[in-house]
Design a protein around this motif. Structure first.
Motif, PDB file in Angstrom:
ATOM      1  N   GLY A 213      -8.123  14.436   9.949  1.00 16.13           N
ATOM      2  CA  GLY A 213      -7.275  15.372  10.667  1.00 16.13           C
ATOM      3  C   GLY A 213      -7.891  16.710  11.003  1.00 16.13           C
ATOM      4  N   LEU A 214      -9.091  17.030  10.467  1.00 14.71           N
ATOM      5  CA  LEU A 214      -9.677  18.347  10.715  1.00 14.71           C
ATOM      6  C   LEU A 214     -10.497  18.350  12.010  1.00 14.71           C
ATOM      7  CD1 LEU A 214     -10.809  19.538   7.173  1.00 14.71           C
ATOM      8  CD2 LEU A 214      -8.613  19.856   8.351  1.00 14.71           C
ATOM      9  N   VAL A 215     -10.502  19.503  12.685  1.00 13.93           N
ATOM     10  CA  VAL A 215     -11.267  19.657  13.927  1.00 13.93           C
ATOM     11  C   VAL A 215     -12.757  19.593  13.594  1.00 13.93           C
ATOM     12  CG1 VAL A 215     -11.816  21.221  15.828  1.00 13.93           C
ATOM     13  CG2 VAL A 215      -9.459  21.039  15.006  1.00 13.93           C
ATOM     14  N   HIS A 216     -13.511  18.770  14.342  1.00 10.47           N
ATOM     15  CA  HIS A 216     -14.944  18.631  14.100  1.00 10.47           C
ATOM     16  C   HIS A 216     -15.680  18.357  15.399  1.00 10.47           C
ATOM     17  CE1 HIS A 216     -13.258  14.556  13.806  1.00 10.47           C
ATOM     18  NE2 HIS A 216     -14.447  14.093  14.177  1.00 10.47           N
ATOM     19  N   TYR A 217     -17.009  18.413  15.346  1.00  4.02           N
ATOM     20  CA  TYR A 217     -17.832  18.272  16.547  1.00  4.02           C
ATOM     21  C   TYR A 217     -19.226  17.816  16.148  1.00  4.02           C
ATOM     22  CZ  TYR A 217     -19.907  22.561  14.861  1.00  4.02           C
ATOM     23  OH  TYR A 217     -20.535  23.479  14.063  1.00  4.02           O
ATOM     24  N   GLN A 218     -20.009  17.370  17.150  1.00  5.75           N
ATOM     25  CA  GLN A 218     -21.446  17.105  16.987  1.00  5.75           C
ATOM     26  C   GLN A 218     -22.166  17.567  18.245  1.00  5.75           C
ATOM     27  OE1 GLN A 218     -19.890  13.466  17.102  1.00  5.75           O
ATOM     28  NE2 GLN A 218     -18.762  14.094  15.263  1.00  5.75           N
ATOM     29  N   PHE A 219     -23.387  18.145  18.055  1.00  6.39           N
ATOM     30  CA  PHE A 219     -24.155  18.692  19.170  1.00  6.39           C
ATOM     31  C   PHE A 219     -25.624  18.339  18.996  1.00  6.39           C
ATOM     32  CE2 PHE A 219     -26.537  22.386  21.019  1.00  6.39           C
ATOM     33  CZ  PHE A 219     -26.218  22.149  22.345  1.00  6.39           C
TER      34      PHE A 219
END
Length: 219
Positions: A156-162
C-alpha cells in the motif's frame, strides 16, 4: 465456581478474537487449487473455480517473460504482468509477478499496490528505488540497487524505480496477491475521469489553476 466462570469467560473471549481474526483476512485454501474459470458469470472476491476434471497443465503455465517490454514511451519503462489473467492456476493462491524493463533514465513512476507487498530483484543494470511511509511521518527510504540486489516495498505504500545507468535495466518483482492492482499517483490525481475539480487540486498542491490545467493536459 468462580474459577470455572473465569475459565468460561476467557474461553469465550478467545473464541471471539479468533473469529474476528479469521474474518479479517483471506481464508485458507480448502482444496489443492482453484483454477480460474474465466467464462463463468459468477462474481466473487476473485474468480470462480473451473471444474477439477477440466483442469490441464497449461492452467499453471505461462511463456514469454524472457521478452522485453516496449520501453519507447514517455516514462521509458514497461511492466509485463504474470497474474491470474495470464495463469488461471494462480486463482486463490495470493501471488503473482511482473517483469519490468527500463530504458536509460526510465522511470516506473510513483504508485501503490493496494492489495500487495512487492519484492523486487534486479536482473541486469542498476536502479534507484524508494518508498514513502504514511502520514504524518512521510519518511522516504531509498537505495541504489545493482544486479542481484533485492528490495521490498511494503503493502500500500507509494514507491518507484528509476534507471540511473546508461544501459537498459531488467527487474523481476513478486507480489503477494493474484491481482495486486496498481494506482499510479499522477494518473489518478491528474488523469481521472471526470476530472477532480481545479479548486481541490490547487488547494491540495498549493499551485495556480493554470499549473493544474497544464498537469491535467499531460494525462
Amino acid at each position: 465456581m468462580r474459577t470455572a466462570s473465569v475459565f468460561l469467560l476467557a474461553a469465550a473471549l478467545f473464541a471471539i478474537s479468533c473469529s474476528h481474526g479469521t474474518t479479517a483476512s483471506d481464508p485458507s485454501l480448502l482444496q489443492d487449487f482453484c483454477v480460474a474459470d474465466k467464462t463463468s458469470q459468477v462474481r466473487v472476491n476473485g474468480l470462480a473455480c473451473k471444474d477439477a476434471k477440466d483442469v490441464v497443465v497449461e492452467d499453471f503455465y505461462h511463456s514469454g517473460l524472457h521478452l522485453a517490454g516496449n520501453i519507447t514511451n514517455k516514462q521509458g519503462s514497461a511492466v509485463t504482468p504474470v497474474n491470474v489473467a495470464q495463469i488461471g492456476g494462480l486463482n486463490t493462491l495470493g501471488i503473482s509477478l511482473v517483469r519490468i524493463d527500463y530504458a536509460p533514465s526510465g522511470l516506473n513512476p510513483p504508485h501503490t499496490h493496494p492489495r500487495s507487498t512487492e519484492i523486487l530483484t534486479v536482473i541486469e543494470g542498476s536502479l534507484l528505488v524508494g518508498f514513502v511511509t504514511s502520514n504524518p511521518e512521510n519518511k522516504h527510504f531509498s537505495k541504489v540497487l545493482g544486479k542481484g540486489d533485492v528490495f521490498v516495498f511494503p503493502k500500500g505504500l507509494v514507491h518507484y524505480q528509476f534507471n540511473i545507468g546508461t544501459t537498459d535495466v531488467v527487474a523481476i518483482a513478486a507480489l503477494s496477491s493474484q491481482n495486486p492492482g496498481v494506482i499510479t499517483i499522477a494518473n489518478a490525481v491528474f488523469g481521472s475521469t471526470p476530472s477532480i475539480p481545479d479548486g481541490i487540486l490547487t488547494k491540495a498542491f498549493q499551485v495556480e489553476k493554470n499549473t493544474v490545467d497544464w498537469m491535467q493536459a499531460q494525462f
